[in-house]
Design a protein around this motif. Structure first.
Motif, PDB file in Angstrom:
ATOM      1  N   LYS A 112       0.839  -1.188   0.000  1.00 22.45           N
ATOM      2  CA  LYS A 112       0.000   0.000   0.000  1.00 22.45           C
ATOM      3  C   LYS A 112       0.879   1.245   0.000  1.00 22.45           C
ATOM      4  O   LYS A 112       1.941   1.273   0.649  1.00 22.45           O
ATOM      5  CB  LYS A 112      -0.936   0.004   1.204  1.00 22.45           C
ATOM      6  N   THR A 113       0.462   2.279  -0.707  1.00 20.84           N
ATOM      7  CA  THR A 113       1.249   3.497  -0.837  1.00 20.84           C
ATOM      8  C   THR A 113       1.558   4.113   0.523  1.00 20.84           C
ATOM      9  O   THR A 113       2.638   4.669   0.737  1.00 20.84           O
ATOM     10  CB  THR A 113       0.512   4.516  -1.726  1.00 20.84           C
ATOM     11  N   ASN A 190      -3.020   3.394  -8.640  1.00 14.14           N
ATOM     12  CA  ASN A 190      -1.644   3.857  -8.465  1.00 14.14           C
ATOM     13  C   ASN A 190      -1.508   4.745  -7.224  1.00 14.14           C
ATOM     14  O   ASN A 190      -0.413   4.904  -6.691  1.00 14.14           O
ATOM     15  CB  ASN A 190      -1.179   4.629  -9.704  1.00 14.14           C
ATOM     16  N   TYR A 191      -2.616   5.337  -6.782  1.00 15.05           N
ATOM     17  CA  TYR A 191      -2.579   6.146  -5.571  1.00 15.05           C
ATOM     18  C   TYR A 191      -2.684   5.288  -4.300  1.00 15.05           C
ATOM     19  O   TYR A 191      -2.417   5.752  -3.206  1.00 15.05           O
ATOM     20  CB  TYR A 191      -3.721   7.174  -5.590  1.00 15.05           C
ATOM     21  N   LYS A 194       1.807   0.594  -4.564  1.00 14.42           N
ATOM     22  CA  LYS A 194       3.069   0.955  -5.196  1.00 14.42           C
ATOM     23  C   LYS A 194       3.979  -0.255  -5.299  1.00 14.42           C
ATOM     24  O   LYS A 194       3.867  -1.211  -4.517  1.00 14.42           O
ATOM     25  CB  LYS A 194       3.768   2.064  -4.411  1.00 14.42           C
TER      26      LYS A 194
END
Length: 231
Positions: A112-113, A190-191, A194
């Motif tokens: 996760k970002t 993409n937000y 990653k």
């Protein structure tokens, strides 16, 4: 003597007719950007290449879309079944002949970002939970390396969504998972997710593979056709 020669010619002709008349069943899965299902029609560059190989080999194919684990189990036990794309390892070589490489794709650990887990080697990931696709090359590799915390799903899309839902620390997927986000998910993942670590230990070559029970002459025809197309 002439009768023997004539008999041999007829036998070869009949053998050729029998081989050509056989329909080979091919299992694949959706890989947006490479293999896509448009209604009930399969399309994409990999589909085009496979059909071109069979046409060159003068063999009939019937392509079907099934979940990976089901395709693998069905095809490894029966003749005239093939699976694509498939990564190669020693376990799979017991059941399949690997005709040739269709394409190459990299494997990554995704997180996760918002997370800040940092690893320098794949070995360091053993202390974390990892979402994997059941019985795919990444699952088999990590299992062989005694990774203790593998959580299995039917496909890459499910594995990534499990990561987003915090059911695991990492998801291990092929890079083409990003095509799936663009096609099937309205929100830009993409937000949310990653790339975290490039898993170089897993070879990226993806093959056209066919069950070992299949007539060797058929396998030879496919291999020859593929070499000619890849020139």
């Amino acid at each position: 003597m002439k009768k023997l020669v004539l008999f041999a010619v007829i036998l070869n002709f009949l053998s050729y007719k029998i081989i050509y008349a056989q329909e080979l069943i091919g299992f694949t899965e959706e890989l947006p950007g490479l293999i896509e299902l448009d209604g009930d029609q399969l399309k994409g560059p990999v589909i085009e290449k496979v059909r071109k190989i069979f046409k060159k080999a003068k063999l009939k194919e019937n392509l079907k879309v099934y979940p990976w684990a089901r395709s693998y189990e069905m095809a490894k036990r029966e003749k005239n079944y093939f699976v694509f794309p498939m990564a190669k390892n020693s376990e799979r070589e017991k059941y399949f002949n690997f005709v040739g490489v269709l394409f190459n794709v990299k494997t990554y650990l995704y997180q996760k970002t918002e997370n800040i887990i940092k690893i320098k080697t794949l070995e360091e990931a053993k202390k974390y939970s990892i979402c994997v696709v059941r019985n795919d090359i990444r699952d088999q590799y990590l299992t062989e390396k005694n990774f203790p915390n593998l959580i299995r799903f039917s496909d890459q899309n499910e594995a990534i969504h499990a990561l987003i839902a915090k059911k695991c620390d990492f998801a291990i997927c092929a890079e083409n998972i990003e095509f799936i986000w663009k096609k099937n998910v309205k929100e830009n993942l993409n937000y949310l997710v990653k790339k975290s670590f490039h898993v170089k230990e897993i070879n990226g070559d993806r093959y056209l593979s066919i069950s070992k029970q299949t007539d060797p002459e058929i396998i030879k025809k496919l291999a020859t056709a593929m070499k000619e197309i890849n020139k």
